[in-house]
Every structure is written in structure tokens, then in C-alpha cells.
Design an enzyme around this catalytic site. Structure first.
Site, PDB file in Angstrom:
ATOM      1  N   ASP A 182       0.890  -1.105  -0.080  1.00 33.32           N
ATOM      2  CA  ASP A 182      -0.084   0.098   0.068  1.00 33.32           C
ATOM      3  C   ASP A 182       0.805   1.153  -0.004  1.00 33.32           C
ATOM      4  O   ASP A 182       0.412   2.134  -0.697  1.00 33.32           O
ATOM      5  CB  ASP A 182      -1.076   0.142   1.259  1.00 33.32           C
ATOM      6  CG  ASP A 182      -2.165  -1.136   1.042  1.00 33.32           C
ATOM      7  OD1 ASP A 182      -2.054  -1.869   0.067  1.00 33.32           O
ATOM      8  OD2 ASP A 182      -2.712  -1.312   2.097  1.00 33.32           O
ATOM      9  N   ALA A 183       1.950   1.187   0.832  1.00 33.22           N
ATOM     10  CA  ALA A 183       2.750   2.210   0.770  1.00 33.22           C
ATOM     11  C   ALA A 183       3.496   2.659  -0.523  1.00 33.22           C
ATOM     12  O   ALA A 183       3.579   3.920  -0.773  1.00 33.22           O
ATOM     13  CB  ALA A 183       4.003   2.136   1.923  1.00 33.22           C
TER      14      ALA A 183
ATOM     15  N   LYS B 113     -23.427 -15.904 -11.359  1.00 34.01           N
ATOM     16  CA  LYS B 113     -24.495 -14.899 -10.988  1.00 34.01           C
ATOM     17  C   LYS B 113     -24.063 -14.067  -9.976  1.00 34.01           C
ATOM     18  O   LYS B 113     -24.112 -14.426  -8.842  1.00 34.01           O
ATOM     19  CB  LYS B 113     -25.926 -15.676 -11.065  1.00 34.01           C
ATOM     20  CG  LYS B 113     -26.989 -14.488 -10.898  1.00 34.01           C
ATOM     21  CD  LYS B 113     -28.528 -15.198 -11.003  1.00 34.01           C
ATOM     22  CE  LYS B 113     -29.343 -14.244 -11.165  1.00 34.01           C
ATOM     23  NZ  LYS B 113     -29.312 -12.819 -10.659  1.00 34.01           N
TER      24      LYS B 113
ATOM     25  N   GLU C 217     -21.969  -6.255 -13.257  1.00 27.57           N
ATOM     26  CA  GLU C 217     -22.533  -6.135 -11.610  1.00 27.57           C
ATOM     27  C   GLU C 217     -21.495  -5.326 -10.726  1.00 27.57           C
ATOM     28  O   GLU C 217     -20.350  -5.611 -10.810  1.00 27.57           O
ATOM     29  CB  GLU C 217     -22.676  -7.499 -11.345  1.00 27.57           C
ATOM     30  CG  GLU C 217     -23.450  -7.685 -10.269  1.00 27.57           C
ATOM     31  CD  GLU C 217     -25.169  -7.876 -10.501  1.00 27.57           C
ATOM     32  OE1 GLU C 217     -25.363  -7.628 -11.546  1.00 27.57           O
ATOM     33  OE2 GLU C 217     -25.776  -8.291  -9.572  1.00 27.57           O
TER      34      GLU C 217
ATOM     35  N   LYS D 196     -25.531 -18.894 -20.859  1.00 23.74           N
ATOM     36  CA  LYS D 196     -25.740 -18.107 -22.096  1.00 23.74           C
ATOM     37  C   LYS D 196     -25.129 -19.036 -23.231  1.00 23.74           C
ATOM     38  O   LYS D 196     -24.034 -19.565 -23.398  1.00 23.74           O
ATOM     39  CB  LYS D 196     -25.203 -16.998 -22.187  1.00 23.74           C
ATOM     40  CG  LYS D 196     -25.613 -16.073 -20.977  1.00 23.74           C
ATOM     41  CD  LYS D 196     -24.662 -14.511 -20.819  1.00 23.74           C
ATOM     42  CE  LYS D 196     -25.380 -13.914 -19.679  1.00 23.74           C
ATOM     43  NZ  LYS D 196     -24.210 -12.938 -19.182  1.00 23.74           N
TER      44      LYS D 196
ATOM     45  N   LYS E  38     -30.094 -21.015  -9.888  1.00 23.22           N
ATOM     46  CA  LYS E  38     -29.996 -20.184  -8.787  1.00 23.22           C
ATOM     47  C   LYS E  38     -29.462 -21.441  -7.662  1.00 23.22           C
ATOM     48  O   LYS E  38     -30.020 -22.465  -7.705  1.00 23.22           O
ATOM     49  CB  LYS E  38     -31.312 -19.770  -8.418  1.00 23.22           C
ATOM     50  CG  LYS E  38     -31.916 -18.576  -9.112  1.00 23.22           C
ATOM     51  CD  LYS E  38     -31.155 -17.223  -8.980  1.00 23.22           C
ATOM     52  CE  LYS E  38     -31.837 -16.757  -7.885  1.00 23.22           C
ATOM     53  NZ  LYS E  38     -32.571 -15.367  -8.046  1.00 23.22           N
TER      54      LYS E  38
ATOM     55  N   CYS F 194     -24.211 -18.118  33.316  1.00 21.31           N
ATOM     56  CA  CYS F 194     -24.988 -18.832  34.644  1.00 21.31           C
ATOM     57  C   CYS F 194     -23.882 -19.091  35.478  1.00 21.31           C
ATOM     58  O   CYS F 194     -22.840 -19.534  35.246  1.00 21.31           O
ATOM     59  CB  CYS F 194     -25.775 -19.935  34.069  1.00 21.31           C
ATOM     60  SG  CYS F 194     -26.038 -21.076  35.506  1.00 21.31           S
TER      61      CYS F 194
ATOM     62  N   CYS G 124     -25.798 -26.755  37.866  1.00 19.68           N
ATOM     63  CA  CYS G 124     -26.840 -26.488  36.688  1.00 19.68           C
ATOM     64  C   CYS G 124     -27.309 -27.422  35.701  1.00 19.68           C
ATOM     65  O   CYS G 124     -26.120 -27.687  35.009  1.00 19.68           O
ATOM     66  CB  CYS G 124     -26.559 -24.807  35.886  1.00 19.68           C
ATOM     67  SG  CYS G 124     -27.796 -24.397  34.646  1.00 19.68           S
TER      68      CYS G 124
HETATM   69  S1  IVH Z   1     -26.914 -11.357 -17.804  1.00 16.90           S
HETATM   70  C1  IVH Z   1     -30.145 -10.264 -20.826  1.00 16.90           C
HETATM   71  N1  IVH Z   1     -25.080 -12.444 -16.561  1.00 16.90           N
HETATM   72  O1  IVH Z   1     -28.883 -10.919 -12.691  1.00 16.90           O
HETATM   73  C2  IVH Z   1     -29.209 -10.837 -19.854  1.00 16.90           C
HETATM   74  N2  IVH Z   1     -26.744 -11.139 -15.548  1.00 16.90           N
HETATM   75  O2  IVH Z   1     -31.754 -11.709 -13.258  1.00 16.90           O
HETATM   76  C3  IVH Z   1     -29.115  -9.913 -18.546  1.00 16.90           C
HETATM   77  N3  IVH Z   1     -26.537 -11.088 -12.956  1.00 16.90           N
HETATM   78  O3  IVH Z   1     -30.131  -7.788 -13.649  1.00 16.90           O
HETATM   79  C4  IVH Z   1     -28.185 -10.169 -17.275  1.00 16.90           C
HETATM   80  N4  IVH Z   1     -24.810 -11.918 -12.700  1.00 16.90           N
HETATM   81  O4  IVH Z   1     -27.904  -7.826 -12.115  1.00 16.90           O
HETATM   82  C5  IVH Z   1     -26.182 -11.610 -16.494  1.00 16.90           C
HETATM   83  N5  IVH Z   1     -23.318 -13.455 -15.218  1.00 16.90           N
HETATM   84  C6  IVH Z   1     -24.685 -12.477 -15.146  1.00 16.90           C
HETATM   85  C7  IVH Z   1     -24.956 -11.817 -14.179  1.00 16.90           C
HETATM   86  C8  IVH Z   1     -26.260 -11.312 -14.158  1.00 16.90           C
HETATM   87  C9  IVH Z   1     -25.526 -11.236 -11.947  1.00 16.90           C
HETATM   88  C10 IVH Z   1     -27.670 -10.131 -12.426  1.00 16.90           C
HETATM   89  C11 IVH Z   1     -27.966  -8.729 -13.238  1.00 16.90           C
HETATM   90  C12 IVH Z   1     -29.437  -8.809 -13.739  1.00 16.90           C
HETATM   91  C13 IVH Z   1     -29.889 -10.120 -12.964  1.00 16.90           C
HETATM   92  C14 IVH Z   1     -30.931 -10.869 -13.968  1.00 16.90           C
END
Ligand code: IVH
Length: 679
Positions: free
Chosen positions: A39-40, A128, A185, A301, A325, A437, A443
Site C-alpha cells: 500500500d505504501a 451470477k 455487476e 448463455k 440459482k 450462569c 446447573c
Molecule cells: S446477464 C439479458 N449475467 O442478474 C441478460 N446477469 O436476473 C441480462 N446478474 O439484472 C443479464 N450475474 O444484475 C447476467 N453473469 C451474469 C449476471 C447477471 C448477475 C444479474 C444482473 C441482472 C440479473 C438478472
């Protein structure tokens, strides 16, 4: 006439060099968690740049890292219309959802001729992130605007705050298009979040319930100097408006964003078919609790951008993506009441009685509230709607109340003055957070916990002696101490609820086996304060019998490794109690005969403590520590006369000086390796 100051070319080069260097350190620190300077050293570079900019004000640029401290507050948030809407994701919760998603995608791509009949779909799989979505607009490579997601069509302009994030480049590297909107994010690391809350508490300011709320609260500040002090980070996972998309696949696009200097999380992978998705999910799930930040799932995706186009969108979510999820680690429920639990040492733990809630994969009805101060600090009241957290195997805890949902009729918690189990006074020492206690083994609650401790796997390992039976044995008065356990007969046991002959016989057999524990286990089973499993074993090895431990002088105790004054005092206090000496005598009477622990294999560095300082040329601190521990040694943070060696690398500071002063031998990395190899 004003003279135009000529700025020497050398100064311009120097300023550019410093900016480049500082930006690179920001990336290493805030994106990869792998700083290469102290940091320094970082502060020195910053100070140099600030000095040059002060001397030549015309060199100051909004793109300079010195400008991240936060400018003037904004009066209100402007609204930003997203050129490309910010959508959300469809959620999946189990393997069936994932298989159904893969089936839909496969069919869609086959119908359009983009996928062969026997081929599997390639997906980009990534985290996510559990933060909040933002869109960063770069024009000609420069950050011009940052906006929150809002309702997806329009969000709030938070440019002033986003500019303070060290992981967000103010300027992209060469190769940036005319226009690029980066989507990603904003979040806060868990450790940073804890530190932030400590600091907030210290200043008497608002405590945040979780990292996501803290990140959201920080972005929603009008004054960027506040955001600048918050440890906000950013990861990019996509894009919106973009002049032309230069590559055909999601994975390539992410690599490209990264090459422009944008932070993209490295834990992303191209996988094939539903099985590939599920195995990614499982692997990430195992690592989830070790990650430095919260994630609430993984995202899949379709990797081909043409495939994404063909599949298109339904309502507000793409057909080509799925958020898989994890079971939620946090849920909200009602706090019905606060009960008191009395532990083995009398420690009183307030326990929240909750309206049952499914969280972290199980139904939770109780959660710890730790202690009285914690309840005050979090301002939890009976009747509140609270957030309950259960992460991994960690015991569930109440994170805090949702103040906005507080009803009028909440009740404040009062620590009772008398033990609800035995009626003895409850006492809280001035310098302790824990109330206790004072009933000791009088106890019943403490007696029960002591018995369960003694029966535990690391102590006497008495299988079949569970909570229900201990409750009955103590409540009926049949068992008062560990020694009483050894007189239990099958016939006695049959009197108790849920005790069949078979279980009774098994328990008696387990007790028989427990009559010859190792000395270490027996000492641990006694439940002496501060004497854990390892200390108990060390005591056994050095002193050789219960009697010797019982009669040891303070000096003798202090000669045992790891026994300091506090532990020595606790041991002497324990044996000074007549009833504890009675238990020892009764154990002897009952035929309990401890065996000496087998002497463990002596290791090269056992009993030796090493200190690491500075940066070693090839080994990280973690790896060096592991190597030392594998050879039986310990690693400590401070140098004393007892330190066996100090291992020093580059930029070693005060610890090296201390070693020299105390005459502790110093090794470099090579020396450490040679030492380890000598074994
Ligand atoms: S893609 C069309 N990728 O999740 C695709 N979203 O439920 C739109 N999020 O509003 C988002 N990690 O805040 C994407 N690897 C990720 C993500 C991500 C978190 C959040 C984001 C979005 C929400 C959607």
C-alpha cells in the site's frame, strides 16, 4: 500577454507512465486480488502523480487516477434511457429446469439449422453475481456515462459514483470501438463488507444487512466522496449498445472486453449440453462459500451470438440464457421470540425462535443471536421481520431486522438476571460480551452440555449417548457427572424413552470401550476451559498422567507447548474445585484407565515456529505456509526469541529488523527450500 508554459516532454512521459502504472496496480488489486506492491508503494506513486499534476495543472485530466476521489455532489440523479434495454434472466432451480432449458435451446437451434442433429449446444457458463446491474457507456474509449438498471428501460445516472471504482477503467485500451456499453455487476467483497460495517458502527452510522444492500446504498449517494470510500467492485458480463460486435461468440466477446482493460471474472467456461451445465453448477456450488464475494447462482448463455439472435426474447428475458440459482442463503421470516441457551461453561446464548423458513436448503426454526450486545447492535426486536442467513454448513444466524417492516408492537429483549434452568444468578464480566450462569455443575443445562462434550467424537467417543438420552439421565438424577455414566447397565437404560435392548447394549459396549481412552482424550473430555483437543494432547504427552496435570505447578504447565498463563490458570482453577477432583476420583473408581497417547511421528519442523516477511520470488505466502505446516511447523505473524527462523523476501521490513536484533536466523526462499529438503 500571458506566457504559455511549455511542459517538458519528460514530465508528460512521466505523468503518463505513472498513470499507466497506477491503473495496472488498481487492476491487480481490485480485479484479481493479487497486488504486487505494498500500500505504501502505491501511495508513493499516487503522491508523485498528484505532485506533478499540482505543478502542471494543465496536465490534470478527468481520466487520471487522481480524479477518482470523488468530485462535487450532484443535486439529484438524472434519468438515463437505456438505448438497449437491460433485461432480466429466467430462473431455474433444479436439474429438471436446466434440462428443459437445454431441450428448448437445442430444438430452437436445430430448427434454424444452426445446430447439427447430433450436436450439443455450447454455452458460456459463469457466476451470477449478487450485486446490482449497471451499464457503463464508453465513447471513443472514454467512460462517459454510468447508469443503474432501474426498470430496465430507464435507470439513474450514477456516473459520478462509478468513476470512483478503481476496477472500472476511465479509459479503455487500444482497440475500443466508437461506442461500447458494458453491462455488469457492482458488488462488495464479503471481507470488505465486514470491515465497512465495523467502521460504520464505530462512527455510529447505519449498519448494512448484506453486501448487496451496502453496494446499492453506496451507489445511491449523491455525494461521490462517499462512494469513493466504499469498497465497490465491478465485473463485466455483457454489453448493450455497440457499434459492431466484432466476434461471433459470447466467450470471445468476454475475452475482448477483458483485452480492453475491463474486469471480467476469470471463472467462466464454455461447456456443452445439459450435463456440462450441471457439472459447472456443482463445481461452483462446492466452492461457493470460499469465494470472496456472494453469488446467488450461475448463469448459462448460448455461446453463439447468432444462436442468441435466433432464439430471441420472451417478455423481459432472453430465451438463450438461464440463471441457475443456488438455494437462497438468506430469507426473511418473523422473529417469534428469543430463548436462552445455557452452554457447557455457563455461557448464555440468546437464540431466535423463528417462524419456520426454508433457507440454505433446510427448514430453519432457530438461529443464533450470539449475545446481548449483538442484539442491541443489530436492533433486533421480538415481532420483527428479520433476515435469516444459513451459508454452507454454518449455523443459521439472524442478520438483522427489516426496519421498514417493523410493526408497532415489538418487544425489546431483556437478558434475564437468573438462569432459566437452575435459578442461579447470571453474571456478565465487565470486559466480556458473554453473560454466564454462575451455577456451574449445579446447573442441569451445564451438566448436560458437559456430558455431551465428554461423549463427543473427539473426546470419549461414546456412540449412542445423544441429547435426548442425556436430558433424561440428568433430569431423572441418575447421572450427575461423567463418572456416573460408567455405572449404567442395560437394565437401567431400558427405563428410558426410545431405548430398546439393542441400543442399550450398544451403548453399554461403547461405554466399556470408553474406559480406556487415550490420556489426551480424557483430559479433553473433562471440559477444562481453554483446553482444546490439541492442548489436551500436548498436556498428556508432556505430563503423562491425570495426576501429574492435576498437581502441576504453573511453571511446569507453562513448559508445555502452547500453554500460556491464561490456559495454565484455567487448568489450576479447574483442579482447585473439589467437585472436579471428586469426578477424577470417581472415574478412577469406575475403572477408567487412560492410555498414554502414541507418540506421533516426529516431523522435521515440529515444535518450530517460522515467520514469513516480504515477497518471496516464487512462492506465495499461502504456499510457503502450507509447505511449512506440512513439515510440522507453525507460521506466526510476529518475531520473538522463540522464532526458529524468519524467511525474508523482497521489501521485508520491521520483522527482518527484529530478527536481526534478536539474533533469529534468517533464510531466503532458497534457504527455506533447502531446509525443507533436508528432511
Ligand atoms: S446477464 C439479458 N449475467 O442478474 C441478460 N446477469 O436476473 C441480462 N446478474 O439484472 C443479464 N450475474 O444484475 C447476467 N453473469 C451474469 C449476471 C447477471 C448477475 C444479474 C444482473 C441482472 C440479473 C438478472
Amino acid at each position: 500577454m500571458t506566457a504559455v508554459t511549455q511542459i517538458p516532454a519528460e514530465v508528460i512521459r512521466q505523468v503518463e507512465g505513472l498513470r499507466h502504472e497506477i491503473n495496472a496496480h488498481n487492476t491487480r488489486y481490485y480485479v484479481y486480488d493479487a497486488p504486487i506492491v505494498s500500500d505504501a508503494e502505491y501511495d508513493r506513486l499516487m503522491a508523485q502523480l498528484l505532485a506533478l499534476e499540482a505543478q502542471y495543472p494543465s496536465l490534470v485530466s478527468p481520466l487520471s487516477p487522481t480524479q477518482r476521489v470523488g468530485g462535487a455532489p450532484v443535486a439529484a440523479f438524472d434519468t438515463v434511457r437505456h438505448v438497449v434495454p437491460m433485461l432480466s434472466l429466467d430462473n431455474g432451480f433444479d436439474a429438471d429446469d436446466v434440462r428443459a432449458f437445454d431441450r428448448r435451446v437445442t430444438e430452437g437451434l436445430r430448427d434454424s439449422g444452426l445446430l447439427g442433429a447430433a450436436d450439443k449446444v455450447a454455452y458460456l457458463a459463469e457466476y451470477k453475481f449478487d450485486g446490482l446491474a449497471v451499464s457503463l457507456r464508453y465513447e471513443r474509449g472514454q467512460l462517459v456515462q454510468a447508469a443503474t438498471r432501474g426498470d430496465g428501460q430507464q435507470g439513474e445516472d450514477v456516473t459520478h459514483n462509478i468513476r470512483t471504482l478503481r476496477s472500472v477503467p476511465l479509459e479503455l485500451k487500444a482497440g475500443a470501438p466508437e461506442v461500447l456499453e458494458v453491462r455488469g455487476e457492482v458488488f462488495i467483497n464479503i471481507r470488505d463488507f465486514e470491515r465497512l460495517n465495523q467502521a460504520q458502527q464505530g462512527r455510529g452510522e447505519k449498519i448494512f444487512v448484506n453486501p448487496r444492500n451496502a453496494a446499492a446504498g453506496s451507489l445511491r449517494q449523491l455525494d461521490p466522496r462517499i462512494a469513493a470510500k466504499r469498497p465497490l467492485r465491478f465485473f463485466a458480463y455483457g454489453w448493450g449498445d455497440l457499434t459492431t460486435s466484432p466476434l461471433p461468440e459470447q466467450s470471445g466477446m468476454l475475452d475482448w472486453l477483458e483485452s480492453l482493460g475491463l474486469p471480467v471474472n476469470p471463472d467462466r467456461r464454455v461447456v456443452k449440453g445439459a450435463e456440462g451445465l450441471l457439472s459447472f453448477y456443482e463445481q461452483v456450488g462446492e466452492r461457493r462459500t470460499q469465494l470472496p464475494f456472494d453469488i446467488d447462482g450461475v448463469v448459462y448463455k448460448v455461446n453463439s451470438l447468432r444462436g442468441q439472435d435466433v432464439l430471441g426474447f420472451v417478455a423481459r428475458a432472453p430465451r438463450f440464457a438461464l440463471a441457475h440459482k443456488f438455494p437462497a442463503q438468506e430469507e426473511t421470516t418473523t422473529l417469534l421470540g428469543i430463548d436462552i441457551q445455557v452452554g457447557r461453561t455457563g455461557a448464555i446464548t440468546p437464540v431466535a425462535r423463528l417462524k419456520p423458513v426454508f433457507v440454505g436448503g433446510v427448514t430453519v426454526t432457530n438461529a443464533t443471536l450470539h449475545n446481548e450486545d449483538e442484539i442491541r447492535r443489530k436492533d433486533v426486536r421480538i415481532g420483527d421481520t428479520v433476515i435469516v442467513r444459513r451459508a454452507g454448513d454454518v449455523i443459521p444466524e439472524v442478520v438483522g431486522p427489516i426496519i421498514e417492516r417493523r410493526p408497532d408492537s415489538t418487544v425489546l429483549f431483556q437478558m434475564p438476571t437468573q438462569c432459566p434452568v437452575c435459578g442461579s444468578a447470571i453474571h456478565r464480566a465487565e470486559d466480556e460480551a458473554i453473560s454466564r450462569c454462575t451455577g456451574g455443575l449445579f446447573c442441569a443445562a451445564q451438566r448436560k452440555q458437559s456430558l455431551l462434550h465428554a461423549a463427543g467424537r473427539k473426546a470419549l467417543d461414546i456412540e449412542g449417548l445423544g441429547e435426548k438420552l442425556v436430558d433424561q439421565l440428568v433430569d431423572s438424577g441418575r447421572v450427575k457427572s461423567i463418572a456416573d455414566l460408567f455405572s449404567l447397565r442395560v437394565e437401567d437404560l431400558l427405563l428410558y424413552d426410545r431405548m430398546g435392548r439393542k441400543s442399550a447394549e450398544n451403548l453399554v459396549a461403547a461405554l466399556e470401550k470408553a474406559r480406556t481412552p487415550t490420556l489426551g482424550r480424557l483430559l479433553f473430555a473433562l471440559g477444562i476451559r481453554h483446553v482444546g483437543e490439541t492442548t489436551a494432547r500436548d498436556l498428556a504427552r508432556h505430563l503423562g498422567s491425570v495426576d501429574a496435570v492435576m498437581h502441576a505447578t504453573e511453571e511446569q504447565l507453562l513448559a508445555v507447548p502452547d500453554v500460556g498463563p491464561v490456559v495454565a490458570h484455567a487448568i489450576q482453577e479447574f483442579f482447585a474445585e473439589a467437585h472436579n477432583r471428586d469426578v477424577i476420583a470417581a472415574l478412577e473408581q469406575a475403572g477408567v484407565r487412560p492410555q498414554l497417547d502414541a507418540e506421533p511421528v516426529r516431523q522435521l519442523l515440529s515444535g518450530k515456529t517460522l515467520v514469513l516477511t516480504g515477497t518471496l520470488p516464487t512462492l506465495t505466502r499461502d504456499v510457503a505456509t502450507q509447505m511449512i505446516m506440512a513439515a510440522g511447523g507453525k507460521v506466526s505473524g510476529s518475531v520473538s526469541k522463540k522464532t526458529a527462523w524468519v524467511v525474508a523476501g523482497e521489501e521485508a521490513g520491521s520483522k527482518l529488523a527484529k530478527a536481526v536484533e534478536l539474533g533469529v536466523p534468517v533464510l531466503d526462499e532458497e534457504g527455506l527450500k533447502a531446509l525443507l529438503a533436508s528432511g
